[in-house]
Design a protein around this motif. Structure first.
Motif, mmCIF file in Angstrom:
data_model
loop_
_atom_site.group_PDB
_atom_site.id
_atom_site.type_symbol
_atom_site.label_atom_id
_atom_site.label_comp_id
_atom_site.label_asym_id
_atom_site.label_seq_id
_atom_site.Cartn_x
_atom_site.Cartn_y
_atom_site.Cartn_z
ATOM 1 N N ILE A 103 -7.000 3.065 2.912
ATOM 2 C CA ILE A 103 -6.587 1.786 3.500
ATOM 3 C C ILE A 103 -5.771 2.021 4.772
ATOM 4 C CG2 ILE A 103 -5.149 -0.254 3.153
ATOM 5 C CD1 ILE A 103 -5.941 -0.105 0.165
ATOM 6 N N VAL B 206 0.844 -1.194 0.000
ATOM 7 C CA VAL B 206 0.000 0.000 0.000
ATOM 8 C C VAL B 206 0.879 1.244 0.000
ATOM 9 C CG1 VAL B 206 -1.804 1.267 1.225
ATOM 10 C CG2 VAL B 206 -1.774 -1.236 1.257
ATOM 11 N N ASP C 11 -5.027 4.438 -1.305
ATOM 12 C CA ASP C 11 -3.974 4.072 -0.353
ATOM 13 C C ASP C 11 -4.188 4.754 1.000
ATOM 14 O OD1 ASP C 11 -2.753 2.516 -2.258
ATOM 15 O OD2 ASP C 11 -1.273 4.020 -2.840
#
Length: 572
Positions: A99, A89, A96
């Motif tokens: 997350i 990630v 990104d």
């Protein structure tokens, strides 16, 4: 979220003692309070911070001290994201950042562990830990009543527990149930016990009170059967006997079976029913165990009051002769005192041409409808729609014919402003209660076993005894068949609380646990025949600690009405 793994021995003792001491604090003091009907869920948090871009020197700041440019909506609780390895990630794309912020925010998922691996069902942590800045606003997830608002420097720290009645069952969209939401490790608490709250109402600010390393919210949703609040699935004796400290016990999943039983995956539940409304939901006939469909009446004979249309004697009021257009009003008769459960009659006697459609009654408490005419006599039905007092006025077009102060009481033997009126009116509105034939209720006389059987049986089945010559025999047979009473029951005997609980749970065929938890051993005799029924009622907050001291005391009618009111709350 722990002070230090070096403090494990101390932590398990303090936290578990805090939990153990909380187990007897669930009281029904606030359970009878009503709140707005369930209309879906909202999140307990609306905004958090962009942990990825927030400067490190602001990670200990309060939420209100941080620039709005660093504030973001709380990321969705997504188990697939929580399980993603961070090695793949990045740091730049919106995906990104989402997350990374998700994995930071939801540090311990539902039934997770303290390995911070994002796995659900990998431990026995009964809620979700959400990392937050201190003083982040927190909100009630649904309409409810605050049953606990506690300040503490151990265990869960400052916490709130809210009861939400009549929500959609997480396992069956056709059923209603009750749940509790709990919010722990708070800084400031903005509500108090007994306060009715609305969905999305701000209730607290996040903090690091109790045993917490940093500011975060320990958020749980508990089932209606949860034995204590806040809930934890094990105690110090259990894990010590198994050779675990607190952290290893959570990581090993000690108590996970009970955690599954008494909790719900909070964010999945909220997301699934966020926009749910009973108004748009097609409900099955199995809405819940306590469904009431019938009028319940106390009777002194086999004659019952099943209709509110019986009229009360009118206290005549004679107005002076009044000339109106081409007729003369000779008298107007209507009562000053009304009973909510019964209609009365307004009678106007006149001579000449009289048009009843021109009669207008100004009243907030009475609904008026023309019902009959006989030569020069005209009758109007007066149906109470509320309780209270007011001055009503009778007009013919715009001409005032008469006015009078009236009083509407729930029953004849009660004042209109009696503090018990709202509870009794609720039972009347729900068609549970109708009173004696003369409009009285006799609140403080004792209630017999046969009367209670009739009332409870009609709660579950309105058709029992409807065509019977006996006012109680069919209901009694039904109670015997359900194992609620024995064939040799003395019908005229008074009823105590323990007996009532057995009768109502057996007649309603409620599935209760007959294994009585040792938690209650210092509250009542856990080996007694009544113990399972008392445990069930206590867990549901239907009875209180004070009630446990008088399980064998004969109930009055009002005692019974209060209990019926509590059970009726499971319906609506």
């Amino acid at each position: 979220m722990l002070k230090s793994y070096l403090l494990k021995g101390f932590l398990v003792v303090v936290l578990c003692l805090g939990i153990t001491n909380a187990r007897f604090l669930m009281s029904n003091t606030y359970y009878s309070l009503s709140h707005d009907a369930f209309d879906g869920f909202s999140a307990p948090i609306t905004q958090t911070v962009d942990w990825v871009n927030l400067p490190l020197n602001q990670h200990k700041s309060s939420f209100h001290e941080v620039s709005d440019s660093y504030k973001i909506n709380l990321p969705d609780y997504d188990t697939d994201i929580l399980l993603m390895p961070l090695g793949s990630v990045g740091f730049k794309s919106a995906s990104d950042l989402n997350i990374r912020n998700s994995k930071i925010s939801y540090s311990v998922p539902y039934l997770g562990n303290y390995k911070f691996d994002g796995h659900e069902n990998a431990g026995s942590h009964p809620g979700v830990d959400i990392k937050l800045l201190k003083n982040t606003p927190l909100y009630s997830i649904a309409n409810g009543v605050v049953v606990k608002a506690v300040k503490s420097n151990i265990g869960f720290g400052n916490y709130i527990a809210i009861l939400h009645k009549g929500v959609v069952d997480p396992l069956n969209v056709n059923l209603k149930t009750d749940i509790y939401s709990t919010y722990a490790h708070l800084d400031r608490i903005l509500v108090e016990e007994g306060q009715v709250v609305s969905k999305s109402q701000m209730i607290a600010f996040s903090g690091d009170s109790g045993l917490a390393t940093t500011a975060h919210l320990d958020f749980q949703i508990n089932t209606k059967d949860v034995p204590f609040l806040p809930y934890w699935p094990f105690n110090v004796n259990e894990i010590s006997a198994q050779g675990y400290d607190f952290v290893s016990a959570v990581n090993q999943g000690v108590g996970i079976t009970d955690a599954i039983k008494y909790t719900v995956n909070p964010f999945e539940y909220i997301a699934k029913f966020k926009d749910f409304s009973w108004n748009t939901q097609s409900l099955s006939s199995q809405l819940d165990s306590y469904r009431v469909e019938t009028v319940v009446s106390f009777e002194e004979s086999s004659t019952v009051v099943d209709s509110p249309t019986d009229t009360l004697p009118s206290a005549p009021t004679t107005s002076p002769d009044l000339e109106v257009e081409d007729f003369k009003v000779e008298s107007i008769n209507f009562p000053a005192n009304y009973i909510y459960i019964k209609d009365s009659t307004l009678k106007i006697v006149s001579s000449g041409v009289f048009d009843p459609s021109k009669v207008r009654v100004e009243s907030d408490l009475l609904d008026v409808k023309f019902i009959d005419s006989n030569q020069n006599s005209f009758s109007f039905n007066l149906s109470p729609n509320a309780i209270g007092s007011e001055y009503i006025k009778v007009y013919y077009d715009d001409t005032l014919l008469d006015s009078k102060e009236i009083f509407v009481s729930v029953f004849r033997d009660m004042n209109y402003d009696d503090t018990k009126s709202d509870l009794l009116k609720s039972l009347v509105d729900k068609k549970i209660l109708n009173g004696y034939l003369d409009g009285s209720i006799d609140l403080y006389s004792s209630v017999s076993k046969v009367e209670s059987i009739v009332l409870i049986s009609r709660l579950i089945d309105p058709n029992i005894g409807i065509n019977s010559e006996s006012w109680y025999q069919d209901q009694l047979n039904f109670a015997i068949q359900n194992g609620a009473v024995n064939k040799d029951i003395l019908l005229s005997e008074s009823l105590n609380l323990a007996e009532f609980l057995k009768i109502i749970y057996e007649i309603l065929s409620v599935d209760i646990s007959f294994t009585v938890h040792e938690f209650y051993s210092d509250l009542f005799d856990v080996s007694a025949w009544y113990a399972p029924y008392v445990q069930e009622a206590y867990r549901k907050n239907i009875i209180s600690n004070n009630d446990l001291l008088s399980l064998d005391k004969p109930l009055t009618r009002y005692d019974l009405f209060e209990l019926l009111y509590e059970f009726s709350n499971f319906i609506y």
